[in-house]
Design an enzyme around this catalytic site. Structure first.
Site, mmCIF file in Angstrom:
data_model
loop_
_atom_site.group_PDB
_atom_site.id
_atom_site.type_symbol
_atom_site.label_atom_id
_atom_site.label_comp_id
_atom_site.label_asym_id
_atom_site.label_seq_id
_atom_site.Cartn_x
_atom_site.Cartn_y
_atom_site.Cartn_z
ATOM 1 N N SER A 145 1.053 -0.994 0.124
ATOM 2 C CA SER A 145 -0.067 0.203 0.230
ATOM 3 C C SER A 145 0.829 1.147 0.326
ATOM 4 C CB SER A 145 -1.190 -0.233 1.103
ATOM 5 O OG SER A 145 -1.685 0.882 1.651
ATOM 6 N N TYR A 158 -1.778 -1.042 10.255
ATOM 7 C CA TYR A 158 -2.158 -0.943 8.984
ATOM 8 C C TYR A 158 -0.768 -1.064 7.928
ATOM 9 C CZ TYR A 158 -4.039 -0.758 4.470
ATOM 10 O OH TYR A 158 -3.902 -1.961 3.126
HETATM 11 P P1 NAD Z 1 -11.502 -6.042 -0.097
HETATM 12 O O1 NAD Z 1 -12.339 -5.744 1.569
HETATM 13 O O2 NAD Z 1 -12.607 -6.015 -0.913
HETATM 14 O O3 NAD Z 1 -11.192 -7.318 -0.061
HETATM 15 C C1 NAD Z 1 -10.353 -8.071 1.345
HETATM 16 C C2 NAD Z 1 -10.349 -9.849 0.637
HETATM 17 O O4 NAD Z 1 -9.358 -10.121 1.544
HETATM 18 C C3 NAD Z 1 -11.541 -10.492 0.384
HETATM 19 O O5 NAD Z 1 -11.863 -10.958 -0.039
HETATM 20 C C4 NAD Z 1 -11.718 -11.244 1.810
HETATM 21 O O6 NAD Z 1 -12.289 -12.645 1.897
HETATM 22 C C5 NAD Z 1 -10.056 -11.283 1.831
HETATM 23 N N1 NAD Z 1 -10.002 -11.823 3.512
HETATM 24 C C6 NAD Z 1 -10.184 -10.959 4.289
HETATM 25 N N2 NAD Z 1 -9.338 -11.751 5.616
HETATM 26 C C7 NAD Z 1 -9.113 -13.099 5.040
HETATM 27 C C8 NAD Z 1 -8.762 -13.644 5.777
HETATM 28 N N3 NAD Z 1 -9.160 -13.558 7.451
HETATM 29 N N4 NAD Z 1 -8.535 -15.213 5.327
HETATM 30 C C9 NAD Z 1 -9.017 -15.124 3.723
HETATM 31 N N5 NAD Z 1 -8.896 -13.815 3.333
HETATM 32 C C10 NAD Z 1 -9.531 -12.670 4.076
HETATM 33 O O7 NAD Z 1 -10.366 -5.734 0.144
HETATM 34 P P2 NAD Z 1 -9.302 -4.741 -0.510
HETATM 35 O O8 NAD Z 1 -9.725 -2.900 -0.670
HETATM 36 O O9 NAD Z 1 -9.379 -5.426 -1.968
HETATM 37 O O10 NAD Z 1 -8.082 -4.701 -0.353
HETATM 38 C C11 NAD Z 1 -6.839 -5.891 -0.660
HETATM 39 C C12 NAD Z 1 -5.467 -5.666 -0.970
HETATM 40 O O11 NAD Z 1 -4.722 -4.458 -1.261
HETATM 41 C C13 NAD Z 1 -5.416 -5.837 0.885
HETATM 42 O O12 NAD Z 1 -3.935 -6.068 1.186
HETATM 43 C C14 NAD Z 1 -5.409 -4.118 1.171
HETATM 44 O O13 NAD Z 1 -4.109 -3.631 2.540
HETATM 45 C C15 NAD Z 1 -4.695 -3.193 0.124
HETATM 46 N N6 NAD Z 1 -5.354 -2.021 -0.551
HETATM 47 C C16 NAD Z 1 -5.992 -1.724 -0.784
HETATM 48 C C17 NAD Z 1 -6.610 -0.562 -1.372
HETATM 49 C C18 NAD Z 1 -7.095 0.206 -1.385
HETATM 50 O O14 NAD Z 1 -7.766 1.473 -1.089
HETATM 51 N N7 NAD Z 1 -8.878 -0.709 -0.875
HETATM 52 C C19 NAD Z 1 -5.176 0.445 -0.837
HETATM 53 C C20 NAD Z 1 -3.597 -0.181 -1.188
HETATM 54 C C21 NAD Z 1 -3.971 -1.233 -0.850
#
Ligand code: NAD
Length: 263
Positions: A145, A158
């Site tokens: 991130s 985080y």
């Molecule tokens: P999201 O909530 O849409 O998806 C998260 C996914 O992780 C889901 O499929 C959920 O079922 C799974 N998950 C959660 N806990 C779990 C566990 N204990 N075991 C297995 N699966 C699990 O989130 P997102 O925004 O798509 O985030 C995905 C990644 O991208 C994360 O690592 C997040 O930190 C990173 N990220 C997101 C953003 C953003 O702005 N959305 C920005 C930077 C980084």
């Protein structure tokens, strides 16, 4: 991005953690469009996502490993090898968020974020790197991130976890540097997914504004483009990192953040 065309990953297998939503689903879709068989992971209705991947002409399966449990992470990698014969691409993407100041941060939320956002990346690499080395080729893509590079108030666990992912990526890249395996991190800015929608809703409630006004405020505070990054864009970057053009990109962190870190 142009060096990778549809089908360049034909015959390869990709494991994408947390791919039943948001960014993980975008990455799994992009890798499937490039021809990779997909092992999905994450909570929720996996059947429809398996069907979606299969509609793109690849094989797909789901493993419901809880990323906070090391033995389940290892079982997921073993399952992928059993089902598809290999793990060629590993995308460590599963992640959760919790926003609170350190003084009020529940200890169990800290433990869960470190376990899912950081430790699972270690456990999955530990389990998958041997098969990649054996086959002489592999790609590990860790979804960090912008918070792997800079901080924000209220995101202690985080930010610590994501900085950890960036550091871990560098170590893994050094340890595989003389092999055909590369390890890199992607550092997205704001992407509109359920993880961020929760923060938009919290902002709207806190400031008594509409969800639309909260989006403008959220983007305006950090992301100069004032646009969300999309899961598709991150998926295309992941496909590029799997291409030959990226074979000497090692231990790097790729910002895709609308200018966030340039400030
Ligand atoms: P999201 O909530 O849409 O998806 C998260 C996914 O992780 C889901 O499929 C959920 O079922 C799974 N998950 C959660 N806990 C779990 C566990 N204990 N075991 C297995 N699966 C699990 O989130 P997102 O925004 O798509 O985030 C995905 C990644 O991208 C994360 O690592 C997040 O930190 C990173 N990220 C997101 C953003 C953003 O702005 N959305 C920005 C930077 C980084």
């Amino acid at each position: 991005m142009t060096s990778t065309t549809s089908g360049t990953l034909a015959g390869k297998t990709a494991v994408v953690t947390g791919s039943t939503s948001g960014i993980g689903l975008g990455i799994a879709t992009a890798l499937a469009k490039a021809g990779a068989n997909i092992l999905l992971n994450g909570f929720g209705d996996a059947q429809r996502y398996i069907a979606h991947m299969e509609s793109l002409g690849v094989r797909a399966a789901h493993h419901g490993a809880d990323m906070s449990k090391p033995a389940e992470v290892e079982a997921m990698i073993a399952f992928a090898i059993e089902q598809f014969g290999a793990v060629d691409v590993l995308v460590n993407n599963a992640g959760i968020q919790y926003v609170e100041t350190i003084e009020k941060f529940p200890a169990e939320r800290w433990d869960a974020i470190i376990a899912i956002n950081l430790s699972a990346t270690f456990h999955a690499m530990r389990a998958a790197l041997p098969t990649m080395r054996q086959r002489g080729w592999g790609r590990v893509i860790n979804i960090a991130s912008v918070h792997g590079l800079v901080a924000s108030v209220g995101k202690s666990a985080y930010v610590a976890a994501k900085h950890g992912v960036v550091g871990l990526t560098k170590v893994a890249a050094l340890e595989t540097a003389r092999s055909g395996v590369t390890v890199n991190a992607i550092c997205p800015g704001w992407v509109l997914t359920p993880l961020v929608q929760e923060q938009i809703d919290a902002l709207a409630t806190r400031d008594s504004v509409s969800p639309e006004a909260a989006v403008v405020k959220l983007l305006g505070e950090k992301q100069p483009s004032a646009q969300f990054v999309t899961p598709q864009q991150i998926g295309d970057l992941a496909v590029f990192l799997c291409s030959d053009a990226a074979s000497e990109m090692r231990g790097a962190e790729f910002k895709i953040d609308g200018g966030w870190i340039a400030q």
